[in-house]
Design a protein around this motif. Structure first.
Motif, mmCIF file in Angstrom:
data_model
loop_
_atom_site.group_PDB
_atom_site.id
_atom_site.type_symbol
_atom_site.label_atom_id
_atom_site.label_comp_id
_atom_site.label_asym_id
_atom_site.label_seq_id
_atom_site.Cartn_x
_atom_site.Cartn_y
_atom_site.Cartn_z
ATOM 1 N N LEU A 82 4.445 -7.900 -6.968
ATOM 2 C CA LEU A 82 3.205 -8.021 -6.210
ATOM 3 C C LEU A 82 2.597 -6.635 -6.109
ATOM 4 O O LEU A 82 3.323 -5.639 -6.011
ATOM 5 C CB LEU A 82 3.471 -8.528 -4.788
ATOM 6 N N ALA A 83 1.289 -6.573 -6.127
ATOM 7 C CA ALA A 83 0.577 -5.309 -5.946
ATOM 8 C C ALA A 83 -0.639 -5.577 -5.070
ATOM 9 O O ALA A 83 -1.215 -6.671 -5.096
ATOM 10 C CB ALA A 83 0.157 -4.730 -7.290
ATOM 11 N N ILE A 84 -1.032 -4.589 -4.318
ATOM 12 C CA ILE A 84 -2.192 -4.713 -3.438
ATOM 13 C C ILE A 84 -3.464 -4.431 -4.236
ATOM 14 O O ILE A 84 -3.461 -3.618 -5.160
ATOM 15 C CB ILE A 84 -2.055 -3.774 -2.220
ATOM 16 N N THR A 85 -4.524 -5.113 -3.885
ATOM 17 C CA THR A 85 -5.832 -4.877 -4.512
ATOM 18 C C THR A 85 -6.655 -3.932 -3.623
ATOM 19 O O THR A 85 -6.273 -3.653 -2.481
ATOM 20 C CB THR A 85 -6.606 -6.201 -4.672
ATOM 21 N N ASP A 86 -7.785 -3.479 -4.141
ATOM 22 C CA ASP A 86 -8.683 -2.640 -3.331
ATOM 23 C C ASP A 86 -9.142 -3.394 -2.081
ATOM 24 O O ASP A 86 -9.238 -2.813 -1.000
ATOM 25 C CB ASP A 86 -9.894 -2.197 -4.149
ATOM 26 N N ARG B 95 0.835 -1.208 0.000
ATOM 27 C CA ARG B 95 0.000 0.000 0.000
ATOM 28 C C ARG B 95 0.871 1.261 0.000
ATOM 29 O O ARG B 95 0.616 2.202 -0.734
ATOM 30 C CB ARG B 95 -0.917 0.006 1.216
ATOM 31 N N ASP B 96 1.915 1.237 0.804
ATOM 32 C CA ASP B 96 2.755 2.428 0.953
ATOM 33 C C ASP B 96 3.751 2.620 -0.189
ATOM 34 O O ASP B 96 4.120 3.753 -0.491
ATOM 35 C CB ASP B 96 3.529 2.365 2.270
ATOM 36 N N ASN B 97 4.194 1.521 -0.817
ATOM 37 C CA ASN B 97 5.266 1.597 -1.814
ATOM 38 C C ASN B 97 4.832 1.248 -3.233
ATOM 39 O O ASN B 97 5.633 1.348 -4.151
ATOM 40 C CB ASN B 97 6.423 0.678 -1.401
ATOM 41 N N GLY B 98 3.595 0.791 -3.398
ATOM 42 C CA GLY B 98 3.149 0.380 -4.724
ATOM 43 C C GLY B 98 3.713 -0.988 -5.080
ATOM 44 O O GLY B 98 4.255 -1.698 -4.238
ATOM 45 N N LYS B 99 3.563 -1.347 -6.349
ATOM 46 C CA LYS B 99 4.030 -2.673 -6.784
ATOM 47 C C LYS B 99 5.489 -2.861 -6.389
ATOM 48 O O LYS B 99 6.287 -1.921 -6.439
ATOM 49 C CB LYS B 99 3.843 -2.854 -8.282
ATOM 50 N N SER B 100 5.824 -4.063 -5.958
ATOM 51 C CA SER B 100 7.173 -4.337 -5.475
ATOM 52 C C SER B 100 7.584 -5.754 -5.828
ATOM 53 O O SER B 100 6.747 -6.655 -5.907
ATOM 54 C CB SER B 100 7.243 -4.181 -3.953
ATOM 55 N N ARG B 101 8.876 -5.926 -6.006
ATOM 56 C CA ARG B 101 9.405 -7.273 -6.214
ATOM 57 C C ARG B 101 9.435 -7.996 -4.867
ATOM 58 O O ARG B 101 9.789 -7.394 -3.844
ATOM 59 C CB ARG B 101 10.803 -7.211 -6.815
#
Length: 141
Positions: free
Chosen positions: A92-96, A44-50
């Motif tokens: 990885l990315a967070i969903t709503d 959530r804080d950093n956006g998509k991340s490896r």
């Protein structure tokens, strides 16, 4: 400060932290642990991340992060996808749904902390805030 006092402080801090984690696990009925929420919070804080970057930032092993992320993806709280330019790179990315769950987890944690800290006087809360502020400042350096 005498070495025994330092261990007493550390032990007391650990007891409070462990109490809060145990109480949070009892009240947060999502079949997820604190580590799952930390991963979602990072996303959530950093956006998509490896995944390797998340593991390094949170102090987790890559295999632990793989296990955590698998459950997050299965529950629809995060998505896994490859880089458009290099298919070997996975993100990885967070969903709503994941964002909503992090919000709920933080609200639950806030409530637990408020209930615990209401045992302290206003002056004691200010002292604790000052002490933790000083410790946090030393960590940043």
């Amino acid at each position: 400060m005498i070495e025994k006092d330092i261990f007493g402080i550390i032990h007391s801090m650990d007891r409070v932290t462990n109490y809060l984690i145990i109480q949070w696990n009892k009240t947060f009925n999502e079949s997820l642990g604190i580590s799952h929420i930390l991963v979602l919070g990072h996303l959530r804080d950093n956006g998509k991340s490896r995944p390797s970057d998340i593991a390094r930032t949170l102090g987790l092993t890559p295999s632990t992060l793989t296990h955590l992320s698998e459950k997050l993806v299965q529950k629809g709280l995060a998505t896994r996808f490859t880089d458009d330019n290099n298919r070997r790179i996975i993100y990885l990315a967070i969903t709503d749904k994941g964002i909503d769950l992090v919000r709920k987890a933080h609200e639950e944690g806030k409530s637990l902390r408020e209930n615990l800290f209401e045992e302290l006087s206003d002056e004691e809360q200010q002292q604790l805030l000052s002490i933790y502020g000083k410790l946090n400042d030393s960590i940043k350096n």
